[in-house]
Enzyme design. Sequence first.
Site, PDB file in Angstrom:
ATOM      1  N   GLU A   1      59.130  27.002  56.172  1.00  0.00           N
ATOM      2  CA  GLU A   1      58.292  25.817  56.359  1.00  0.00           C
ATOM      3  C   GLU A   1      58.886  24.656  55.572  1.00  0.00           C
ATOM      4  OE1 GLU A   1      54.354  25.937  54.571  1.00  0.00           O
ATOM      5  OE2 GLU A   1      54.935  27.650  53.362  1.00  0.00           O
TER       6      GLU A   1
ATOM      7  N   ARG B   1      40.803  30.431  51.978  1.00  0.00           N
ATOM      8  CA  ARG B   1      42.166  30.367  51.430  1.00  0.00           C
ATOM      9  C   ARG B   1      42.137  30.192  49.920  1.00  0.00           C
ATOM     10  NH1 ARG B   1      45.834  26.064  54.271  1.00  0.00           N
ATOM     11  NH2 ARG B   1      44.683  24.601  52.981  1.00  0.00           N
TER      12      ARG B   1
ATOM     13  N   LYS C   1      48.103  28.259  47.793  1.00  0.00           N
ATOM     14  CA  LYS C   1      48.276  26.873  47.359  1.00  0.00           C
ATOM     15  C   LYS C   1      48.191  26.843  45.828  1.00  0.00           C
ATOM     16  CE  LYS C   1      47.226  22.978  50.243  1.00  0.00           C
ATOM     17  NZ  LYS C   1      48.258  22.964  51.289  1.00  0.00           N
TER      18      LYS C   1
END
Length: 373
Positions: free
Chosen positions: A255, A116, A219
């Site tokens: 989310e 990620r 992120k």
Amino acid sequence: MQLQQRMRASAHTTASKTSRRPLLCRAQAAATTPKVNINWDNLGFGLQDVAETMYVAEWSPEKGWDKGALKPYGPLQMMPSAQVLNYGQSVFEGMKAQRSAKGNIVLFRPDRNAARCAAGAERLSMPPLPTEQFVQAVADTVRANADYIPPIGKGSLYLRPLLLGSGPILGLGPAPSYTFTVFGAAVGAYFKGGQLTPIDLIVEEHFHRAAPGGMGGTKAAGNYSPVLVTQLAAKKNNYADVVYLDAKTDTYLEEVSSCNIFVRSGKTIKTPPLSGTILPGVTRASIIELARSRGYEVLEEPVAVTEAMEADEVFTTGTAVVVCSVGSLTYRGNKRAFTAEGQAGSTALELYTALTQLQTEQAEDPFGWVYKC
Ligand SMILES: *Cc1c(COP(=O)(O)O)cnc(C)c1O
């Protein structure tokens, strides 16, 4: 003061509660009882027990990533012209190291965080760190800070890998050089004694977290400060956080600020699909597999907010919370309660227990997710 001395001095002030110990990788000490003077029963989620050793690697166009080194926790040196300070080239990760029932020090699926981080690096035009180096850096940081890992059940050593465009630049462009660092801190168990306290969430109707084609699926540091305004407003009204809706139609759940969301009706669990605007949580992926293995039907499909309001149960997932039961959802002034006051939803509790037991080697790990440091 020399740089080395300054780093040491600053590491000493931040870690002043701890005794002086050599800053070495101490694999042998890893599985023994921690020695630092930390009150394990009073851990919060903060920097009060920041680990004394960090990892730092540097990237240059000539050499690529160097092999990196452990050093005392302390300031990173950067010019005011550093790309990250001006244009925000930065991605982070959140992981945790725990003591296991078998006496090991364990990480959970660190290769997933590595992948990620690399995907985020590509999105932000940064050089990705090779998976092996990422995992090794995290494991080295964990072993060097073994004394900061709480006894089993009391919490974890939370780890924060960071990739930064640290080199100087004036016009908009990628940084000429990069820094990768891993630091950590001892943090408490989110739910003491396995008790999950449900949270109240409100559906955000004005701001969006991410848009199609944006960077919501990474992120990236830049995704997080914009959510503070909504989060702080929600907290003022006694909600733990907000749920975001899709930016295109304001219809479907996305989310929470830093957690993924699931809704259950009967034996069917739904979670929004990864379409680029939602962070691909490692816990999300694991809960999907785990729930399927326990007989649930799990669908990655758009979930209308109206459908969520009618569901039997709602819960969120993330590294820190693992699984968090949602006590109520408020949308357009209507509050829907899912659980009895203070009582976690049954599936949230079931999956929380199953995953935390697997993570700490109290239960079998048929998936091969546990990584021993
Ligand atoms: C980190 C994060 C998550 C959870 O990811 P995990 O890998 O499960 O910790 C979910 N949503 C957002 C926005 C996040 O930043």
